[in-house]
Enzyme design. Structure first.
Site, PDB file in Angstrom:
ATOM      1  N   ALA A 114     -58.424  75.719 109.575  1.00  0.00           N
ATOM      2  CA  ALA A 114     -59.107  76.652 108.681  1.00  0.00           C
ATOM      3  C   ALA A 114     -60.607  76.383 108.611  1.00  0.00           C
ATOM      4  O   ALA A 114     -61.065  75.237 108.670  1.00  0.00           O
ATOM      5  CB  ALA A 114     -58.504  76.573 107.284  1.00  0.00           C
ATOM      6  N   PHE A 178     -58.621  71.303 107.878  1.00  0.00           N
ATOM      7  CA  PHE A 178     -60.007  71.764 107.858  1.00  0.00           C
ATOM      8  C   PHE A 178     -60.609  71.579 109.246  1.00  0.00           C
ATOM      9  O   PHE A 178     -60.629  70.467 109.787  1.00  0.00           O
ATOM     10  CB  PHE A 178     -60.780  70.960 106.812  1.00  0.00           C
ATOM     11  CG  PHE A 178     -62.252  71.248 106.729  1.00  0.00           C
ATOM     12  CD1 PHE A 178     -62.726  72.540 106.599  1.00  0.00           C
ATOM     13  CD2 PHE A 178     -63.171  70.203 106.750  1.00  0.00           C
ATOM     14  CE1 PHE A 178     -64.087  72.797 106.507  1.00  0.00           C
ATOM     15  CE2 PHE A 178     -64.531  70.446 106.649  1.00  0.00           C
ATOM     16  CZ  PHE A 178     -64.992  71.744 106.529  1.00  0.00           C
ATOM     17  N   CYS A 179     -61.091  72.661 109.840  1.00  0.00           N
ATOM     18  CA  CYS A 179     -61.574  72.636 111.225  1.00  0.00           C
ATOM     19  C   CYS A 179     -62.639  71.570 111.459  1.00  0.00           C
ATOM     20  O   CYS A 179     -62.634  70.891 112.495  1.00  0.00           O
ATOM     21  CB  CYS A 179     -62.126  74.018 111.584  1.00  0.00           C
ATOM     22  SG  CYS A 179     -62.981  74.102 113.174  1.00  0.00           S
ATOM     23  N   PHE A 180     -63.553  71.409 110.506  1.00  0.00           N
ATOM     24  CA  PHE A 180     -64.683  70.511 110.719  1.00  0.00           C
ATOM     25  C   PHE A 180     -64.353  69.050 110.411  1.00  0.00           C
ATOM     26  O   PHE A 180     -65.226  68.193 110.453  1.00  0.00           O
ATOM     27  CB  PHE A 180     -65.888  70.987 109.906  1.00  0.00           C
ATOM     28  CG  PHE A 180     -66.567  72.178 110.529  1.00  0.00           C
ATOM     29  CD1 PHE A 180     -67.681  72.028 111.333  1.00  0.00           C
ATOM     30  CD2 PHE A 180     -66.058  73.453 110.342  1.00  0.00           C
ATOM     31  CE1 PHE A 180     -68.289  73.115 111.931  1.00  0.00           C
ATOM     32  CE2 PHE A 180     -66.653  74.554 110.935  1.00  0.00           C
ATOM     33  CZ  PHE A 180     -67.775  74.389 111.737  1.00  0.00           C
TER      34      PHE A 180
END
Length: 299
Positions: A114, A178-180
């Site tokens: 996400a 979380f993508c990052f």
């Protein structure tokens, strides 16, 4: 002279975005292009369902041979959390907080984790829709990731950011929500922290890749929408942090446009959506991206 050319390009971006303001995607017939002449599409900030429908419509059109290879720059209105294609919609994203804050929710056609997409004052999102043959033979997933990454890198360095491509990331564990929270192969970092997060979907040699270039961050909101991510900023950075000022959407778009052209010998011709693409976007919003079943992952 270079400053004058840059100013003209930025003025062109302002003109394009104002032209489509309030009217949805621009509907223009796309002329026939050579393999090194691509379409440049800059669309007005819009909601998550429409943004994802545009990307899929362009990808499907490229598969069918009715759409040209395209580089697209866009923003989000309202700010939106996008989920990866196979990601569960669970407590890693605070859905109630998103509703309360007016943050949209959408599921992408691409994989990964996400992302919170803020408005164009804090993020530029790019997409590349092409076939491997359009890239001069860069056919598989990692080759296309790298092809795009070197152009992104050139653009960010042109802005003054000390960006680096991560060719071999650290050992991977479970996929974070979380993508990052983690950098993948051929993603981009500044100072050891991720600044561009990307995902790709393929059908044969035809691919859609899109990604978020983080200009700035609303830290309290980021922490609110991702309550199970301990410290989002431990692994994420922004161009604002790297440069000491936050660059504007138009400035970054101009730098990336120039970088794709110079790195790969392309000519990017400004254009809009064809009538066929516009119709496909509307259908995809109504039948897929705007539905609760698609968001829930049950469609």
């Amino acid at each position: 002279m270079a400053a004058e050319r840059r100013a003209r390009r930025e003025a062109r971006y302002h003109s394009r975005r104002n032209f489509s303001r309030g009217s949805g995607p621009v509907s223009l017939v796309v002329l026939c292009m050579t393999v090194r002449e691509w379409r440049l599409l800059v669309t007005e900030s819009t909601d998550g369902a429409t943004n994802m429908a545009i990307d899929e419509a362009l990808w499907r059109g490229r598969q069918a041979g009715t759409s040209p290879p395209t580089v697209r720059f866009f923003g989000w209105d309202p700010p939106t959390v996008s989920l990866g294609y196979g990601q569960p919609l669970d407590d890693s994203v605070d859905v109630a907080a998103c509703r309360r804050l007016g943050v949209g929710l959408v599921r992408r056609p691409t994989g990964g984790s996400a992302i919170y997409h803020d408005g164009p004052e804090r993020e530029l999102t790019y997409s590349v829709l092409a076939d491997g043959t359009d890239l001069g033979g860069a056919g598989d997933l990692l080759e296309t990731y790298r092809w795009i990454a070197v152009a992104l890198l050139r653009g960010l360095r042109g802005l003054g950011a000390a960006a680096e491509i991560v060719a071999v990331p650290e050992a991977e564990g479970p996929t974070p929500a979380f993508c990052f929270a983690r950098t993948g192969r051929y993603e981009i970092e500044i100072g050891g922290k991720k600044v561009v997060g990307s995902a790709q979907r393929r059908q044969g040699t035809c691919f859609l890749q899109h990604g978020a270039v983080i200009l700035g961050v609303d830290e309290p909101r980021l922490r609110t929408v991702f309550p199970t991510t301990r410290d989002p900023l431990a692994t994420m950075t922004t161009l604002e942090a790297a440069l000491g000022h936050r660059p504007k959407f138009e400035e970054v778009a101009v730098a990336l446009e120039r970088a794709f052209e110079e790195e790969h010998g392309l000519t990017l011709r400004p254009g809009g959506l064809s009538p066929e693409e516009t119709a496909r976007v509307a259908a995809l919003v109504a039948e897929k991206y705007g539905t609760e079943a698609w968001l829930a992952g049950t469609a």
